[in-house]
Write a protein that holds these residues in place. Structure first.
Motif, PDB file in Angstrom:
ATOM      1  N   LEU A   1      -5.984  -7.668   0.130  1.00 35.38           N
ATOM      2  CA  LEU A   1      -6.312  -6.168   0.488  1.00 35.38           C
ATOM      3  C   LEU A   1      -5.462  -5.861   1.609  1.00 35.38           C
ATOM      4  O   LEU A   1      -4.707  -4.770   1.567  1.00 35.38           O
ATOM      5  N   VAL A   2      -5.590  -6.569   2.573  1.00 37.44           N
ATOM      6  CA  VAL A   2      -4.560  -6.429   3.732  1.00 37.44           C
ATOM      7  C   VAL A   2      -3.183  -6.551   3.681  1.00 37.44           C
ATOM      8  O   VAL A   2      -2.441  -5.448   4.207  1.00 37.44           O
ATOM      9  N   ALA A   3      -2.754  -7.315   2.933  1.00 37.56           N
ATOM     10  CA  ALA A   3      -1.486  -7.572   2.557  1.00 37.56           C
ATOM     11  C   ALA A   3      -0.909  -6.279   1.688  1.00 37.56           C
ATOM     12  O   ALA A   3       0.159  -5.771   1.958  1.00 37.56           O
ATOM     13  N   LEU A   4      -1.894  -5.840   0.550  1.00 40.56           N
ATOM     14  CA  LEU A   4      -1.462  -4.505  -0.045  1.00 40.56           C
ATOM     15  C   LEU A   4      -1.261  -3.531   0.774  1.00 40.56           C
ATOM     16  O   LEU A   4      -0.741  -2.481   0.604  1.00 40.56           O
ATOM     17  N   GLY A   5      -2.485  -3.469   1.636  1.00 37.76           N
ATOM     18  CA  GLY A   5      -2.644  -2.357   2.603  1.00 37.76           C
ATOM     19  C   GLY A   5      -1.226  -1.906   3.520  1.00 37.76           C
ATOM     20  O   GLY A   5      -1.063  -0.662   3.993  1.00 37.76           O
ATOM     21  N   LYS A   6      -0.235  -2.905   3.534  1.00 40.65           N
ATOM     22  CA  LYS A   6       0.864  -2.691   4.385  1.00 40.65           C
ATOM     23  C   LYS A   6       1.844  -1.731   3.581  1.00 40.65           C
ATOM     24  O   LYS A   6       2.633  -0.822   4.091  1.00 40.65           O
ATOM     25  N   ARG A   7       1.538  -1.590   2.382  1.00 38.21           N
ATOM     26  CA  ARG A   7       2.475  -0.700   1.604  1.00 38.21           C
ATOM     27  C   ARG A   7       1.536   0.626   0.948  1.00 38.21           C
ATOM     28  O   ARG A   7       1.965   1.712   0.945  1.00 38.21           O
ATOM     29  N   PHE A   8       0.345   0.212   0.204  1.00 36.16           N
ATOM     30  CA  PHE A   8      -0.239   0.920  -0.633  1.00 36.16           C
ATOM     31  C   PHE A   8      -1.620   1.034   0.382  1.00 36.16           C
ATOM     32  O   PHE A   8      -2.906   1.001  -0.261  1.00 36.16           O
ATOM     33  N   ILE A   9      -1.299   1.483   1.437  1.00 32.75           N
ATOM     34  CA  ILE A   9      -2.507   1.763   2.319  1.00 32.75           C
ATOM     35  C   ILE A   9      -3.431   3.140   1.933  1.00 32.75           C
ATOM     36  O   ILE A   9      -4.623   3.003   1.944  1.00 32.75           O
ATOM     37  N   SER A  10      -2.964   3.980   1.203  1.00 34.09           N
ATOM     38  CA  SER A  10      -3.866   4.962   0.597  1.00 34.09           C
ATOM     39  C   SER A  10      -4.756   4.605  -0.631  1.00 34.09           C
ATOM     40  O   SER A  10      -5.814   4.464  -0.455  1.00 34.09           O
ATOM     41  N   SER A  11      -4.153   3.650  -1.375  1.00 30.90           N
ATOM     42  CA  SER A  11      -5.274   2.934  -2.512  1.00 30.90           C
ATOM     43  C   SER A  11      -5.952   2.017  -1.942  1.00 30.90           C
ATOM     44  O   SER A  11      -7.273   1.999  -2.169  1.00 30.90           O
ATOM     45  N   VAL A  12      -5.641   1.279  -0.905  1.00 33.52           N
ATOM     46  CA  VAL A  12      -6.707   0.301  -0.323  1.00 33.52           C
ATOM     47  C   VAL A  12      -7.595   1.125   0.350  1.00 33.52           C
ATOM     48  O   VAL A  12      -8.614   0.695   0.193  1.00 33.52           O
ATOM     49  N   MET A  13      -7.116   1.912   1.033  1.00 33.29           N
ATOM     50  CA  MET A  13      -8.217   2.918   2.067  1.00 33.29           C
ATOM     51  C   MET A  13      -9.172   3.324   0.925  1.00 33.29           C
ATOM     52  O   MET A  13     -10.481   3.467   1.066  1.00 33.29           O
ATOM     53  N   GLU A  14      -8.539   3.858  -0.145  1.00 33.79           N
ATOM     54  CA  GLU A  14      -9.411   4.469  -1.229  1.00 33.79           C
ATOM     55  C   GLU A  14     -10.508   3.681  -1.770  1.00 33.79           C
ATOM     56  O   GLU A  14     -11.658   4.096  -1.894  1.00 33.79           O
TER      57      GLU A  14
ATOM     58  N   PHE B   1     -17.504  -7.977   4.570  1.00 34.76           N
ATOM     59  CA  PHE B   1     -16.075  -8.299   4.399  1.00 34.76           C
ATOM     60  C   PHE B   1     -15.115  -6.812   4.327  1.00 34.76           C
ATOM     61  O   PHE B   1     -14.303  -6.851   4.376  1.00 34.76           O
ATOM     62  N   VAL B   2     -16.016  -5.752   3.890  1.00 39.79           N
ATOM     63  CA  VAL B   2     -15.322  -4.589   3.814  1.00 39.79           C
ATOM     64  C   VAL B   2     -15.186  -4.016   5.320  1.00 39.79           C
ATOM     65  O   VAL B   2     -13.964  -3.556   5.705  1.00 39.79           O
ATOM     66  N   VAL B   3     -16.152  -4.232   6.131  1.00 42.78           N
ATOM     67  CA  VAL B   3     -15.890  -3.730   7.497  1.00 42.78           C
ATOM     68  C   VAL B   3     -14.833  -4.871   8.184  1.00 42.78           C
ATOM     69  O   VAL B   3     -13.773  -4.414   9.006  1.00 42.78           O
ATOM     70  N   GLN B   4     -14.762  -6.006   7.921  1.00 39.56           N
ATOM     71  CA  GLN B   4     -13.697  -6.880   8.334  1.00 39.56           C
ATOM     72  C   GLN B   4     -12.498  -6.641   7.728  1.00 39.56           C
ATOM     73  O   GLN B   4     -11.318  -6.699   8.610  1.00 39.56           O
ATOM     74  N   THR B   5     -12.425  -6.165   6.820  1.00 40.27           N
ATOM     75  CA  THR B   5     -10.974  -5.859   6.001  1.00 40.27           C
ATOM     76  C   THR B   5     -10.455  -4.521   6.627  1.00 40.27           C
ATOM     77  O   THR B   5      -9.216  -4.389   7.017  1.00 40.27           O
ATOM     78  N   LEU B   6     -11.363  -3.551   7.017  1.00 43.57           N
ATOM     79  CA  LEU B   6     -10.933  -2.363   7.552  1.00 43.57           C
ATOM     80  C   LEU B   6     -10.394  -2.536   9.096  1.00 43.57           C
ATOM     81  O   LEU B   6      -9.352  -1.917   9.698  1.00 43.57           O
ATOM     82  N   ALA B   7     -10.894  -3.595   9.949  1.00 44.70           N
ATOM     83  CA  ALA B   7     -10.824  -3.955  11.141  1.00 44.70           C
ATOM     84  C   ALA B   7      -9.422  -4.627  11.027  1.00 44.70           C
ATOM     85  O   ALA B   7      -8.469  -4.621  12.042  1.00 44.70           O
ATOM     86  N   ASN B   8      -9.043  -5.615  10.102  1.00 47.09           N
ATOM     87  CA  ASN B   8      -7.812  -6.211  10.075  1.00 47.09           C
ATOM     88  C   ASN B   8      -6.598  -5.111   9.757  1.00 47.09           C
ATOM     89  O   ASN B   8      -5.466  -5.360  10.122  1.00 47.09           O
ATOM     90  N   LEU B   9      -7.161  -4.337   8.823  1.00 44.22           N
ATOM     91  CA  LEU B   9      -5.874  -3.321   8.204  1.00 44.22           C
ATOM     92  C   LEU B   9      -5.515  -2.427   9.654  1.00 44.22           C
ATOM     93  O   LEU B   9      -4.396  -1.835   9.641  1.00 44.22           O
ATOM     94  N   SER B  10      -6.625  -2.152  10.560  1.00 46.71           N
ATOM     95  CA  SER B  10      -6.135  -1.319  11.511  1.00 46.71           C
ATOM     96  C   SER B  10      -5.174  -1.984  12.510  1.00 46.71           C
ATOM     97  O   SER B  10      -4.447  -1.484  13.241  1.00 46.71           O
ATOM     98  N   VAL B  11      -5.214  -3.529  12.478  1.00 44.92           N
ATOM     99  CA  VAL B  11      -4.202  -4.181  13.236  1.00 44.92           C
ATOM    100  C   VAL B  11      -3.024  -4.274  12.661  1.00 44.92           C
ATOM    101  O   VAL B  11      -1.686  -4.051  13.180  1.00 44.92           O
ATOM    102  N   SER B  12      -3.071  -4.554  11.173  1.00 46.20           N
ATOM    103  CA  SER B  12      -1.687  -4.880  10.599  1.00 46.20           C
ATOM    104  C   SER B  12      -0.971  -3.724  10.237  1.00 46.20           C
ATOM    105  O   SER B  12       0.235  -3.681   9.993  1.00 46.20           O
ATOM    106  N   ASN B  13      -1.543  -2.334  10.016  1.00 49.32           N
ATOM    107  CA  ASN B  13      -0.996  -1.193   9.686  1.00 49.32           C
ATOM    108  C   ASN B  13      -1.538  -0.048  10.578  1.00 49.32           C
ATOM    109  O   ASN B  13      -2.360   0.878  10.261  1.00 49.32           O
ATOM    110  N   VAL B  14      -1.075  -0.171  11.952  1.00 46.27           N
ATOM    111  CA  VAL B  14      -1.794   0.672  12.933  1.00 46.27           C
ATOM    112  C   VAL B  14      -1.307   2.314  12.484  1.00 46.27           C
ATOM    113  O   VAL B  14      -2.292   2.984  12.453  1.00 46.27           O
TER     114      VAL B  14
END
Length: 1723
Positions: A155-168, A183-196
């Motif tokens: 999800l974090v890897a996909l979130g670098k391009r498809f952030i909207s879909s991943v966040m949705e 891991f929903v919370v963990q994923t949000l945390a990692n996403l915030s760092v990988s795609n500020v």
């Protein structure tokens, strides 16, 4: 060549029936068209099948296979990313029960594919992957970290391009009021760092949703993940705000997050931080750090009073505090940034907590503790900038504590803030300096190190320029002076004490860096550092001090300083120029101590030359570089201290001469005397300083100053120290060279002083030596007189030597007790007297009038030396223990040597000693040395040179006495006192050379008697009759071969003199010259030659002369003495005694010729008693006389001797070879005995044994042993040459008949008995190597020279074929000959060596061997065939025209019943290719026919004959006619093809190598029929490159290089030539990849065939080949063109690979998975 395209029919490549050459059913072009319509459908299903197979293989148990499967999936994903994601998604969906470890691997593959092809994915596929990953992540509520983390990463890897879909998707599972998955919370945390930039805009809503959840989160794991999320959200927000100019929404402000962050802060701090779970508390504190930067200023100020204590409290709850310290630093930075006043209130608690942390001991192996230290220091930096006064008020009192950790930690903080807060600390410098007083007194090594580091920081920031800075510099110098032994020792494994060198090393480095790199320190250090040069406590720091001062001085010179670098200006603490010169010169005498302080001191002297004295510049500019150059040429171990000190003294003398100022010189001498006590702990340097004082006083012109200083030296000297007494004496001696009268007068005054007025009563004698200080003073004074005499001007010495020097020496040495003069018992005093007498006597003798000078005290001085030499010579006026110098039977001190040297020098002075006094002296000297026994093993080796030096002193003394008393009486006395010790007292062992000294001494001294005749005044009639003439001649004559050339010369002179004395006794006149005796003088030249043969010949001549002039009554005495001389420790002398004995027996013992049997008996008894060669030679001569007349009887009787022959029997056998005619007769008899009986008998040891045992018969065995003994004698050469062919052939066959043969039982019993008794006799094995041509003395136990191989070696050597023996020895041929397994190879190597080195002898040898080809013994036929076969490998047989006869003989043996013979015949026929290649064409049909017949030999498919045939064909193919080869080419290729995959490595290697030779032979003319075999063998050859056996792999390399040109593809041929060279490393994967690339490019139609052959090897029994086969398949598929897909049966291929994925070998499964990843090419 194979077709390059579709132009030729594929049927040309179909070879039915040959393994590896079959086709797939659909590989023909006719089937390709039928399948074209299904290509698209097949492509999709094929790719899917690939993914399915690989995904199924994920469950493999081997980690490497799993890794390779994942790699293959990723490789497929590289070319088909969307298919890969779909396949993974489908596999996970269909296999819902798949274990989570395997699901984790598939998810990681998806992450890899997504990361690599993120830009290529469409939204639909991305959406599906997002849903899958989300589902996998939240499928179970429990935490399965690896699995759920892998899904989160997707999800974090996909979130670098498809952030909207991943966040949705994520936010759909992050609903208000419902506690989300971990891991929903963990994923949000990692996403915030990988795609500020993508996530921060969502944070306000995320935070608003999250805040209510915080209160509902009860599990600690959820709270931890919420803390992690808040930390990452805060960090990403701060990063977003820092790069606001690049952000998509620049309107975002910190205030937007303040409220939510504060709400979260309230929960984290007030509720969660109080948890008992340590992990949660650490997560909370890690989050609070970045969150504090987002809090509103007023809220932060409000919370700080609670926040800071709360964080500080965690220090007590956690062992690993780095996270606490990092968060605290962030909080402090946030508070400082808003100008918080709360810090002042909390400062005390902050400082206390932080200081406690910095005082934690740092372990270098703990990175967490190191990181915590850095974070704590970061906190101190913040506080130093905010409140410097309060910080110092807290820190500096801590320096007064005695606790090590507290003090070290505080010093560490002080150093840090000095560097990091320099501006704030600048005004606090005096305060900080004053607080360092107590730390400077601490002796702990850790504290010292920390203090030095603080001082280094102070130096860079100007602290040392302040008042109190000098104390810091002095401290650094003190640490530089630390000696290694003064450092504290480690008390245990857990001790925190630092090594001593670390403190000193860092101090030395700091001093040098501060003085060279900190410019502002120049004025501080100069000239202050000079104050540390002279004090003794700073001696260890001299080297760094000198280096720093040299650098500072050079900088001042460059800056244009005044002529004088040191400006005293009333500064009395600086050392004077005299003090510096004295100090630097004294320490230079030990130049390598203290890291090379000698060179450093001299360099400092050089730059200070103007300050020392203005006139020294030019002189020192030349002298000092020469001294430094001398030091550079040596090391501490190689430098001669005496030579170095002399150079320094010469440097001092030159300096004094250049200055030439008496005032300056007197001041310098005064300073030297003043510094003298400073060197009490360094005796060597003090000794040198004494010499410097003597040199300086010698240059002074003021007598008052000289006498005053000499008086002070005598009064203040430490007489208990031996080195100081020596130094004081050297000082007086050097001074006396210029002030002799003043020096003697001062010594005289001191002798008369109170020191010698003390009572020397009877009770003082009983004091222990260590208590008798007066004796030490006397020793020093005696030494002073000796050195004064040695150094005094010779023209002034003679007038004072007796009255002033020897008189005072005697006065100091003797003591009167109750009016009786008693010699001292002090050993040191005796040594000093002997040494001083030596020096004074030598000085007198060296003067111009010394030869005529009358020394009246000479008898008295000699008498004083006598007790030193031999305690028994002392009159027993007192008990023996008071007068004993040292034990008479040991040599521990140089006392005897020095006493004899003193007597030697005294003896050369007038008047001469009286007769009795001289006799007593000689007697004492000899007995004092001869009584000294050699030291036992283990005693220090330094006593050995002392022993030899003492012996040399004795020789010099005897020579001196003889030269003064050349009278008959003197000679008689010398002969009597020099009588040798009995032989049983001569020392042996390591001092054998020294043991010969009792004989060498008379031999050295006696020739100095009559030169060639008795002097006129020698009264011969008064001489005692020469009853011991024989004894003396027996003593001296063997020394004509002494190891020392001088002794040899002297020994002849002794014999010469003794014979003339005898002639004079017989009545001959004094002027009579005897012609026989005069011949001795002509023999001296021969004695100087080192050749033993010349020496012994000379000894023989000496013996002849002695025999002619020796009285008959002295013969027995002479012979007995010579027989005793056989045991002389000098081996040369022992042999010389034997030579003289033999000569005398010949010259004077002719009557013994009539009693030869008795002589043999006597000599045999001597053989039992001694092992000398001369005894053996006598015995051999006697046996030779007997055998010359009765050779048959002697041979028969000796053959009847019991086996094994003992050493004496062997010796007698060798005697029979002395004369060639006799040796020929003996060898003929032995050949008859050896060949006339059966070599062995067969018998069964057990009734049920499968094969009979072969037991050697005794007559041939004994004859063989005897033949060895005779042939090994050097004199048997002519006889061996005469019978050479018969001997060689007979012994070769004898060797073959003894291989594997046992000894008779009676001899086996002897073997066992010999082994159990430890006797080193030769093994009785009938075929055993071990020739020993140089006869060595044998032990008295039996010794058998084993028969066959030894005898053969001896015959070869005596026949002149040494090189044959050496070649066999180097190649191990002799060892092979004696073993059943290696016998055949041993014969082959012997034949090769004979052909190379003994070619002319081959015709007769071959004739002898041809006659044995029909022998009834199979081993004899094998040996002769092997020998003859190997001869064909040499061109010698062709040169000798033996080729035809050899070929005919071998061809006739093709049908021999023995397979070994048939195999050897083929080997011999193939050897023609090596020996006579030009003859192969002429005999080609015969040779090929024989080899083809060998391929079909017998019914065994793996016959060794067939193997030999393949090897032979490979050698012949390049040489036969092309037409002859063409007719057999196909037959051979087909016949050898099955051997490619033989289980036996030899057959695989030979067949593959032969295949290469077939290709080489038909290059450029390859028919299509053979081309089929080439194509059929290509894949097997490629795969067998991985054969587990190196010979097979090497054969494949060769075969492929040969096949390359026949393929008519330059690229492939070049690749084969480049990569497959012998000895070159091969990267198989890279090579196979390149090969397949070119195969598919030039021969695309071979794809199906190569793949089918590769499939055949999927079932190979060798793991390496099974692994190579899928590699070949994969690379072929990788490089095949897409249109070639119809050639491949993908279903069959995938099925085979799928089956291979279940192979038991992990390496095979790895390669199968790798290949599957490459098959995407066919998609």
């Amino acid at each position: 060549m194979p077709p390059a395209s579709n132009q030729s029919s594929p049927s040309a490549f179909c070879l039915p029936g040959i393994p590896g050459s079959f086709w797939f059913e659909d590989s023909c072009p006719c089937s390709h068209r039928a399948r074209g319509s299904h290509a698209t459908a097949m492509s999709e299903s094929y790719v899917k099948r690939l993914f399915t197979i690989l995904l199924d293989a994920v469950t493999d148990k081997d980690p490497q296979v799993q890794e390779q499967v994942c790699g293959a999936l990723c490789a497929l994903g590289e070319s088909q990313p969307e298919e890969a994601l779909r396949a993974c998604e489908e596999h996970l969906r269909l296999h819902d029960k798949l274990a989570h470890p395997y699901r984790t691997m598939i998810l990681r593959v998806m992450e890899t594919v997504v990361s690599s092809h993120l830009g290529e994915l469409d939204k639909g596929l991305a959406r599906a992957s997002i849903l899958l990953a989300s589902s996998e992540m939240t499928k179970v509520k429990e935490l399965v970290c690896d699995w759920q983390q892998a899904a989160s990463n997707v999800l974090v890897a996909l979130g670098k391009r498809f952030i909207s879909s991943v966040m949705e998707e994520i936010l759909s599972k992050f609903q208000p009021g419902v506690l989300p998955h971990h891991f929903v919370v963990q994923t949000l945390a990692n996403l915030s760092v990988s795609n500020v930039f993508g996530v921060v805009p969502f944070l306000t809503s995320i935070l608003s949703t999250m805040l209510p959840m915080l209160s509902a989160a009860k599990p600690d794991s959820m709270r931890v993940v919420f803390c992690c999320a808040l930390q990452r959200f805060s960090e990403s927000t701060l990063e977003y705000l820092a790069d606001l100019d690049q952000a998509p929404d620049p309107t975002v402000r910190k205030d937007a997050f303040a409220t939510d962050i504060f709400s979260a802060y309230d929960i984290l701090f007030h509720h969660w931080l109080q948890s008992r779970e340590a992990k949660l508390r650490l997560a909370v504190v890690e989050a609070l750090g970045p969150m504090s930067h987002l809090l509103p200023s007023e809220k932060l100020e409000e919370q700080l009073p609670k926040l800071l204590p709360g964080v500080l409290g965690l220090y007590k709850k956690h062992a690993e505090t780095v996270h606490v310290s990092r968060s605290l630093g962030q909080i402090l930075e946030a508070a400082a940034s808003v100008g918080s006043r709360t810090l002042d209130v909390q400062l005390d608690s902050l400082l206390a907590a932080l200081h406690a942390q910095i005082c934690v001991p740092v372990e270098s192996s703990s990175p967490l503790v190191m990181s915590n230290q850095k974070e704590v220091l970061r906190c101190f930096t913040v506080l130093a900038c905010c409140s410097p006064d309060r910080l110092l008020a807290f820190l500096l009192p801590k320096l007064d504590t005695s606790n090590e950790r507290t003090r070290v930690g505080t010093l560490q903080v002080v150093r840090h803030i000095i560097n990091s807060a320099a501006a704030q600390m600048e005004v606090k410098q005096p305060f900080i300096l004053s607080s360092m007083k107590l730390p400077l007194l601490d002796t702990n090594s850790k504290v010292k190190r920390a203090v030095v580091q603080v001082i280094s920081a102070m130096a860079h920031h100007g602290y040392l320029e302040q008042p109190g800075g000098e104390a810091m510099i002095e401290y650094i110098v003190q640490q530089c002076a630390l000696p290694p032994e003064a450092e504290p020792q480690k008390l245990g494994a857990n001790s925190e004490a630092l090594a001593a060198d670390s403190v000193r090393a860092i101090s030395v480095s700091t001093l040098y860096l501060v003085s060279t790199t900190v410019d502002r320190m120049g004025d501080v250090l100069w000239p202050y550092l000079f104050e540390f040069l002279v004090p003794v406590r700073f001696t260890g720091a001299l080297t760094p001090l000198c280096r720093s001062l040299v650098h500072l001085a050079q900088k001042r010179q460059e800056a244009g300083a005044h002529a004088l670098l040191i400006q005293y200006n009333g500064n009395v603490t600086l050392p004077s120029p005299y003090a510096m010169a004295t100090r630097l010169l004294a320490v230079s005498s030990s130049p390598y101590l203290g890291d090379g302080r000698g060179a450093a001191s001299l360099r400092l002297l050089s730059v200070l030359h103007r300050d020392i004295h203005p006139m020294l510049g030019q002189r020192w500019a030349t002298a000092i570089p020469l001294l430094l150059e001398h030091l550079d040429g040596y090391t501490e171990e190689t430098l001669s201290r005496k030579e170095w000190e002399e150079k320094l003294l010469m440097f001092l003398r030159d300096t004094l001469a250049v200055v030439s100022d008496n005032t300056w010189i007197c001041q310098l001498s005064l300073e030297m005397c003043k510094q003298l006590p400073s060197y009490n702990g360094t005796p060597l340097e003090k000794n040198f300083l004494y010499k410097c004082i003597g040199t300086t006083l010698g240059a002074a012109s003021s007598k008052e100053v000289v006498r005053k200083h000499l008086q002070e030296l005598l009064e203040t000297a430490r007489y208990q120290e031996e080195s100081e007494r020596e130094g004081l004496a050297c000082c007086f001696g050097i001074c006396a060279s210029s002030h002799l009268d003043d020096t003697l007068a001062q010594l005289e005054d001191f002798v008369k002083s109170d020191v010698f007025r003390k009572s020397a009563g009877i009770f003082n004698i009983f004091k222990d030596r260590s208590e008798n200080e007066v004796e030490k003073v006397k020793s020093a004074l005696i030494l002073c007189y000796g050195h004064v005499a040695a150094r005094a001007p010779r023209e002034l010495l003679l007038a004072r030597v007796e009255s002033d020097i020897f008189r005072n020496m005697s006065q100091c040495f003797s003591t009167k007790v109750l009016g009786i003069k008693v010699e001292t018992k002090d050993l040191g005093l005796r040594l000093c007297l002997a040494q001083s007498v030596c020096m004074a006597s030598q000085a007198v003798r060296s003067s111009s009038h010394g030869s005529s000078f009358q020394l009246l005290r000479k008898p008295e001085l000699v008498a004083q030396m006598m007790p030193v030499l031999w305690p028994r010579a002392i009159p027993r006026l007192l008990p023996q223990e008071f007068i004993k110098a040292e034990p008479s039977d040991s040599l521990r001190t140089p006392m005897r040597k020095k006493a004899m040297l003193a007597c030697t020098y005294l003896a050369s002075l007038e008047p001469a000693l009286e007769g009795q006094a001289q006799a007593d002296l000689i007697h004492s000297c000899l007995h004092s040395i001869m009584a000294v026994l050699p030291e036992p093993e283990g005693v220090d080796s330094h006593q050995e040179p002392l022993y030899l030096d003492t012996m040399q002193a004795l020789k010099d003394l005897l020579t001196s006495l003889l030269q003064r008393n050349m009278t008959p009486q003197g000679l008689q006395v010398m002969v009597e006192v020099c009588a040798p010790e009995p032989m049983d007292q001569v020392p042996e062992g390591p001092r054998a050379g020294a043991g010969a000294w009792p004989k060498r001494l008379p031999a050295s001294a006696l020739p100095e008697a009559p030169a060639h005749q008795p002097p006129a005044h020698l009264p011969l009639q008064a001489l005692v009759p020469f009853h011991n003439l024989g004894l003396l001649l027996g003593l001296f004559s063997p020394r004509c071969a002494d190891l020392w050339p001088a002794t040899r010369q002297e020994a002849v002179s002794c014999v010469y003199s003794l014979l003339y004395l005898q002639l004079g006794y017989e009545g001959f006149s004094r002027d009579y010259q005897d012609d026989v005796v005069e011949q001795l003088l002509t023999l001296k030249d021969g004695l100087g030659h080192p050749d033993p043969a010349i020496l012994f010949h000379t000894c023989h001549s000496v013996a002849q002369i002695i025999g002619k002039r020796l009285p008959p009554d002295q013969l027995i005495s002479l012979l007995l003495t010579l027989f005793e001389g056989l045991g002389d420790p000098d081996q040369n002398c022992s042999r010389a005694a034997a030579v003289i004995v033999n000569c005398l027996l010949k010259e004077r013992g002719h009557v013994l010729l009539e009693k030869v049997p008795e002589i043999v008996s006597v000599l045999c008894s001597k053989l039992q008693e001694t092992h000398g060669e001369h005894v053996l030679q006598a015995a051999q001569h006697s046996v030779y006389v007997l055998a010359a007349r009765h050779h048959a009887a002697v041979v028969s009787s000796l053959l009847g001797s019991p086996l094994p022959f003992d050493s004496h029997t062997c010796t007698l056998w060798r005697a029979l070879a002395v004369e060639p005619g006799l040796a020929t007769q003996v060898l003929g008899l032995l050949l008859e005995k050896m060949s006339g009986d059966v070599p062995f008998k067969e018998s069964r040891a057990f009734l049920l044994s499968s094969a009979p045992d072969r037991v050697a018969t005794l007559p041939p065995l004994a004859a063989t042993c005897a033949l060895y003994e005779v042939a090994s004698a050097p004199a048997s050469g002519p006889a061996v040459l005469e019978l050479y062919p018969q001997l060689f052939a007979a012994l070769l066959l004898r060797v073959s008949c003894t291989v594997g043969v046992q000894l008779p039982r009676n001899l086996q019993a002897k073997e066992r008995k010999s082994a159990s008794s430890g006797l080193a006799s030769r093994s009785l094995e009938p075929c055993r190597t071990g020739v020993c041509l140089s006869w060595e003395p044998c032990q008295p136990h039996p010794c058998l020279h084993s028969s066959a191989v030894d005898a053969l070696q001896a015959v070869l050597l005596r026949g002149g074929n040494d090189d044959v023996v050496q070649r066999m020895e180097l190649e191990g041929g002799w060892q092979l000959l004696r073993t059943s397994a290696g016998h055949e190879e041993g014969v082959t190597r012997l034949a090769s060596a004979m052909a190379k080195f003994a070619g002319p002898r081959l015709p007769l040898m071959m004739k002898a061997l041809f006659a044995t080809q029909s022998s009834v013994y199979e081993m004899q036929r094998v040996s002769s065939t092997a020998f003859l076969a190997e001869l064909l490998s040499s061109n010698t047989v062709n040169d000798l025209m033996l080729l035809e006869s050899l070929l005919d003989n071998l061809l006739a043996r093709q049908k021999d019943t023995c397979a070994r013979v048939r195999r050897l015949v083929l080997r011999g026929l193939a050897n023609v290719a090596s020996g006579s290649p030009d003859k192969v064409r002429a005999h080609g049909p015969q040779l090929l026919t024989a080899m083809i017949g060998g391929l079909d030999d017998g019914d065994d498919p793996h016959s060794l004959v067939a193997l030999e045939a393949m090897v032979g064909l490979a050698r012949l193919l390049d040489l036969v006619e092309a037409w002859d080869l063409r007719s057999v080419l196909l037959h051979v290729a087909i016949r050898i093809r099955p051997f490619f995959d033989s289980e036996k490595v030899e057959f695989r290697s030979a067949s593959i190598r032969l295949f290469g030779h077939l290709n080489k032979a038909c290059q450029g003319d390859c028919e299509d029929v053979f081309l089929e075999q080439l194509v059929g063998g290509l894949a097997p050859l490629l795969l067998h490159l991985q054969d587990p056996q190196p010979p097979v792999a090497a054969a494949c390399r060769f075969a492929l290089r040969m096949c390359g040109p026949n393929l008519e593809c330059e690229e492939l041929a070049a690749i084969f030539q480049k990569h497959l060279q012998e000895g070159r490393g091969l990267h198989f994967g890279e090579f196979l990849n390149t090969t397949c690339k070119h195969l598919m490019h030039h021969f695309p139609d071979l794809l199906g065939r190569l793949l089918s052959t590769s499939l055949f090897y999927f079932k190979s029994s060798w793991e390496d080949i099974r692994a190579a086969a899928p590699m070949l398949t994969g690379f072929l598929a990788l490089h095949a063109e897409a249109e070639r897909r119809p050639q491949v049966d993908l279903e069959q291929l995938l099925a085979a690979l799928q089956l291979l994925l279940k192979d038991p070998a992990p390496a095979v499964r790895v390669k199968a998975a790798e290949t599957l990843g490459r098959l995407v090419k066919f998609a």
